[in-house]
Design a protein around this motif. Sequence first.
Motif, PDB file in Angstrom:
ATOM      1  N   GLY A 125     -51.260 -37.703  -7.777  1.00 44.30           N
ATOM      2  CA  GLY A 125     -52.659 -37.359  -7.502  1.00 44.30           C
ATOM      3  C   GLY A 125     -53.606 -37.893  -8.560  1.00 44.30           C
ATOM      4  N   THR A 126     -54.511 -37.016  -8.989  1.00 44.85           N
ATOM      5  CA  THR A 126     -55.525 -37.403  -9.971  1.00 44.85           C
ATOM      6  C   THR A 126     -54.883 -37.865 -11.279  1.00 44.85           C
ATOM      7  OG1 THR A 126     -57.213 -35.997  -9.021  1.00 44.85           O
ATOM      8  CG2 THR A 126     -57.402 -36.426 -11.369  1.00 44.85           C
ATOM      9  N   ALA A 127     -53.819 -37.202 -11.674  1.00 46.53           N
ATOM     10  CA  ALA A 127     -53.156 -37.578 -12.935  1.00 46.53           C
ATOM     11  C   ALA A 127     -52.689 -39.032 -12.868  1.00 46.53           C
ATOM     12  CB  ALA A 127     -51.981 -36.634 -13.199  1.00 46.53           C
ATOM     13  N   ARG A 128     -52.267 -39.466 -11.686  1.00 47.78           N
ATOM     14  CA  ARG A 128     -51.807 -40.859 -11.561  1.00 47.78           C
ATOM     15  C   ARG A 128     -52.983 -41.827 -11.734  1.00 47.78           C
ATOM     16  NH1 ARG A 128     -50.587 -45.112  -7.996  1.00 47.78           N
ATOM     17  NH2 ARG A 128     -51.922 -44.150  -6.460  1.00 47.78           N
TER      18      ARG A 128
ATOM     19  N   VAL B  25     -47.489 -37.569 -16.814  1.00 42.17           N
ATOM     20  CA  VAL B  25     -48.801 -36.946 -17.003  1.00 42.17           C
ATOM     21  C   VAL B  25     -49.006 -35.908 -15.900  1.00 42.17           C
ATOM     22  CG1 VAL B  25     -51.283 -37.356 -17.206  1.00 42.17           C
ATOM     23  CG2 VAL B  25     -49.669 -39.076 -18.041  1.00 42.17           C
ATOM     24  N   SER B  26     -49.291 -34.685 -16.302  1.00 44.07           N
ATOM     25  CA  SER B  26     -49.466 -33.624 -15.316  1.00 44.07           C
ATOM     26  C   SER B  26     -50.299 -32.510 -15.921  1.00 44.07           C
ATOM     27  CB  SER B  26     -48.091 -33.084 -14.898  1.00 44.07           C
ATOM     28  OG  SER B  26     -48.232 -31.900 -14.160  1.00 44.07           O
ATOM     29  N   GLN B  27     -51.434 -32.227 -15.316  1.00 47.71           N
ATOM     30  CA  GLN B  27     -52.277 -31.139 -15.810  1.00 47.71           C
ATOM     31  C   GLN B  27     -51.476 -29.850 -15.901  1.00 47.71           C
ATOM     32  OE1 GLN B  27     -54.326 -27.737 -16.072  1.00 47.71           O
ATOM     33  NE2 GLN B  27     -53.677 -28.136 -13.978  1.00 47.71           N
TER      34      GLN B  27
ATOM     35  N   GLU C 228     -46.145 -28.658 -14.075  1.00 45.08           N
ATOM     36  CA  GLU C 228     -45.161 -28.033 -13.183  1.00 45.08           C
ATOM     37  C   GLU C 228     -44.977 -28.810 -11.885  1.00 45.08           C
ATOM     38  OE1 GLU C 228     -43.288 -25.718 -14.147  1.00 45.08           O
ATOM     39  OE2 GLU C 228     -44.378 -24.841 -15.841  1.00 45.08           O
ATOM     40  N   THR C 229     -45.659 -29.928 -11.703  1.00 49.37           N
ATOM     41  CA  THR C 229     -45.532 -30.681 -10.457  1.00 49.37           C
ATOM     42  C   THR C 229     -44.086 -31.158 -10.319  1.00 49.37           C
ATOM     43  OG1 THR C 229     -47.830 -31.330 -10.574  1.00 49.37           O
ATOM     44  CG2 THR C 229     -46.406 -32.691  -9.198  1.00 49.37           C
ATOM     45  N   LEU C 230     -43.438 -30.735  -9.254  1.00 53.99           N
ATOM     46  CA  LEU C 230     -41.990 -30.973  -9.172  1.00 53.99           C
ATOM     47  C   LEU C 230     -41.648 -32.462  -9.105  1.00 53.99           C
ATOM     48  CD1 LEU C 230     -39.290 -29.557  -9.197  1.00 53.99           C
ATOM     49  CD2 LEU C 230     -39.321 -29.560  -6.716  1.00 53.99           C
TER      50      LEU C 230
ATOM     51  N   LEU D 281     -54.621 -27.781   0.517  1.00 55.64           N
ATOM     52  CA  LEU D 281     -54.223 -28.231  -0.821  1.00 55.64           C
ATOM     53  C   LEU D 281     -53.761 -27.071  -1.681  1.00 55.64           C
ATOM     54  CD1 LEU D 281     -57.029 -30.748  -1.776  1.00 55.64           C
ATOM     55  CD2 LEU D 281     -54.781 -31.215  -0.842  1.00 55.64           C
ATOM     56  N   ALA D 282     -53.132 -27.413  -2.776  1.00 54.10           N
ATOM     57  CA  ALA D 282     -52.826 -26.423  -3.808  1.00 54.10           C
ATOM     58  C   ALA D 282     -52.968 -27.128  -5.146  1.00 54.10           C
ATOM     59  CB  ALA D 282     -51.426 -25.885  -3.639  1.00 54.10           C
ATOM     60  N   LYS D 283     -53.232 -26.350  -6.160  1.00 52.87           N
ATOM     61  CA  LYS D 283     -53.464 -26.932  -7.482  1.00 52.87           C
ATOM     62  C   LYS D 283     -52.175 -27.477  -8.079  1.00 52.87           C
ATOM     63  CE  LYS D 283     -56.048 -27.425 -11.219  1.00 52.87           C
ATOM     64  NZ  LYS D 283     -56.845 -28.652 -11.077  1.00 52.87           N
ATOM     65  N   SER D 284     -51.113 -26.748  -7.866  1.00 54.08           N
ATOM     66  CA  SER D 284     -49.858 -27.138  -8.500  1.00 54.08           C
ATOM     67  C   SER D 284     -48.794 -27.203  -7.412  1.00 54.08           C
ATOM     68  CB  SER D 284     -49.513 -26.082  -9.536  1.00 54.08           C
ATOM     69  OG  SER D 284     -48.277 -26.360 -10.108  1.00 54.08           O
ATOM     70  N   VAL D 285     -48.189 -28.371  -7.265  1.00 52.95           N
ATOM     71  CA  VAL D 285     -47.294 -28.582  -6.132  1.00 52.95           C
ATOM     72  C   VAL D 285     -45.856 -28.591  -6.638  1.00 52.95           C
ATOM     73  CG1 VAL D 285     -46.731 -30.095  -4.206  1.00 52.95           C
ATOM     74  CG2 VAL D 285     -49.077 -29.874  -4.941  1.00 52.95           C
ATOM     75  N   THR D 286     -45.165 -27.475  -6.402  1.00 50.73           N
ATOM     76  CA  THR D 286     -43.825 -27.346  -6.969  1.00 50.73           C
ATOM     77  C   THR D 286     -42.732 -27.532  -5.922  1.00 50.73           C
ATOM     78  OG1 THR D 286     -44.003 -24.961  -6.777  1.00 50.73           O
ATOM     79  CG2 THR D 286     -44.620 -25.901  -8.872  1.00 50.73           C
TER      80      THR D 286
HETATM   81  C1  G6P Z   1     -51.887 -31.600  -6.508  1.00 53.05           C
HETATM   82  C2  G6P Z   1     -53.356 -31.304  -6.721  1.00 53.05           C
HETATM   83  C3  G6P Z   1     -54.047 -32.512  -7.325  1.00 53.05           C
HETATM   84  C4  G6P Z   1     -53.333 -32.949  -8.595  1.00 53.05           C
HETATM   85  C5  G6P Z   1     -51.847 -33.211  -8.347  1.00 53.05           C
HETATM   86  C6  G6P Z   1     -51.078 -33.417  -9.638  1.00 53.05           C
HETATM   87  O1  G6P Z   1     -51.725 -32.518  -5.485  1.00 53.05           O
HETATM   88  O2  G6P Z   1     -53.981 -30.935  -5.506  1.00 53.05           O
HETATM   89  O3  G6P Z   1     -55.390 -32.185  -7.629  1.00 53.05           O
HETATM   90  O4  G6P Z   1     -53.930 -34.096  -9.097  1.00 53.05           O
HETATM   91  O5  G6P Z   1     -51.265 -32.075  -7.715  1.00 53.05           O
HETATM   92  O6  G6P Z   1     -51.125 -32.231 -10.397  1.00 53.05           O
HETATM   93  P1  G6P Z   1     -50.686 -32.159 -11.909  1.00 53.05           P
HETATM   94  O7  G6P Z   1     -50.730 -30.699 -12.267  1.00 53.05           O
HETATM   95  O8  G6P Z   1     -49.297 -32.719 -11.973  1.00 53.05           O
HETATM   96  O9  G6P Z   1     -51.646 -32.977 -12.697  1.00 53.05           O
END
Ligand code: G6P
Length: 614
Positions: free
Chosen positions: A308-311, A353-355, A358-360, A607-612
């Motif tokens: 997502g945005t982190a990429r 890179v991950s805000q 926890e993004t799986l 959507l969800a903020k953190s996609v696990t």
């Molecule tokens: C989800 C959110 C995005 C975010 C992405 C990566 O898809 O909806 O807004 O950019 O996860 O999240 P992270 O926590 O890994 O930066």
Amino acid sequence: MCGIVGYLGRETAQAPLIDGLRRLEYRGYDSAGIAFHEGSKFSMARETGRVNNLAESVQKKCSPASLGIAHTRWATHGAVTVSNTHPHLSYDDKFVLVHNGVIENFGALKRFLSDKGIDFASETDSEVLCNLIAFHYSELPEGENRFVDAVRQALPQCRGAYGIAVLCLDYPDTMIGARRGSPLVVGLGDEANFIASDASAFVGRAKEAVFLNDGELAVLQANDFRITTLEGQEATAVTHPVDEVSEEVELGDFDSYMEKEIYEQPMALQNTLLGRFGDDGTTSKLGGLEGHEDELRNLDRIIFVACGTARHACMVGEYLIERLARVPVEVEHASEFRYRNSPKAGKSLVIAVSQSGETLDTLEAVREAKTKGLLTLGITNVVGSSLARETDGGVYQRVGPEIGVASTKAFSSQACLCAMLGLALGRMRDLSPMDGQSIVEALKGLPDLVSEVLQKGEQIRELAIKYSKAEHLLFLGRQSLYPVALEGALKLKEISYAHAEGYPAAELKHGPIALINPDCPSVFIVEGNELSAKTIANMQEVKARKGPVLAIAPDGIEIPEEAADDVFRLPDAHEVVRPILANLPLQLFAYHFARLRGLDVDKPRNLAKSVTVE
Ligand code: G6P
């Protein structure tokens, strides 16, 4: 991926659970549910939509109890209906379970249980796990360990990822949690214990947190807890203090977290930069890289993995790091990296890179990189997150909690840290002290420039009003502004549901130009260098086809009147900070565009903020 919270203590469980769910809503908000152990039965409330709907129905349907579990759902298996909402009750009414993750072999397990005559009330994989535990329980002899043994027998049969909390009617003082792949943390308070997907759920109520590792199981009572492996061996419980509730999560005078987070970027970036420059003023000093200097000096390749945005922030990093440190850089979708047979090219560094940390998909990419023996670094905002714990080193973003689902301040700080990393690597390799010094000065000046741009927010609101009828928009930029175009398009579609695409400006004529018509505006992000003339020529190509053009351009670049309908001006700035500045008007544009449509910018649909989940 979903949010889980469980409470066991002296208070009635309602307030801690509903508050916990509100804090976890960023993990999904399709539906929410709660179950309380009422002695002889479980009382339950489940509602589609937001936690507020659930809070009302809990008042009507449940009586006070001191043991309960709750869940906020982001749908994976099964539609958004009440019957698919967690908690799930087992076929014999003896167990309730909440689950985050995906049980990949749930079809086979469901058939196995159906053959035993067990019926299902939902389409979910989670109910299958609940019934599997109940089935094993029914086969075990009575005894103190029957509950935990049933859980221990069921979980190894599951393929995929889970974080669970489960209650058994016969054990009114026990809650069990277990994890594999999905995060789970135990919260320890005064005469109350918690299980949750993340510690924010019990901030202010628990004093210490114990992060479970994959394959671990926690058995909790109000005054006691035990952590073991699934096989039953004692595991070490490392406790971490739980931070106090921070004012940063309060909305203050803002209408939405997204707007608040956009406007707090000057301060957020100040924190990202604080104390991170070398004494001679020519380089950055990132503590998390210490001890890895030799490996970094001799790198052959950097691979960024993110989603997502982190990429998009990593793609900004790709341009800057290649330019400053002259290391080949690749940016991978984390979800793709894991399944590629990427050839081993010399000494590679993987930066995840991950805000949220926890993004799986991102975590699995890191795990794969480690399997291949690669050095891994993490850039994350969440202290103690899985990414922070699993990488060999890394850097914290320090921008405070980001609550809005659409990431804003996190992008800016990630791009800033990529520039700092490029500077540090460059100075270790062949960047001159003079170049280093000018980059340090540019980075130090960034927060003020961000303030300057944000002060022109009203101008962006007027532009959003002008273009808000559009259903299709293009975002175009070159070099490090190409990822900004991608991010501008992503932000707009995430929160306004208009269709938007980001492209390299020169690529326009190779396809997307077919979309140009008077109803399809193009947003051009113009460079502050010699390439701007080429981008202006691309703008003229659009104008020649009656497409509206909005240009985002630095003060020093002249935009001919016939090339753009509107121009938003940015301060002239060093190339390392230009992408961050250019992205600010696009964040505000998306924000106002969505608000004008009456949409909830903090919780966009689906959507969800953190996609696990993968
Ligand atoms: C989800 C959110 C995005 C975010 C992405 C990566 O898809 O909806 O807004 O950019 O996860 O999240 P992270 O926590 O890994 O930066």
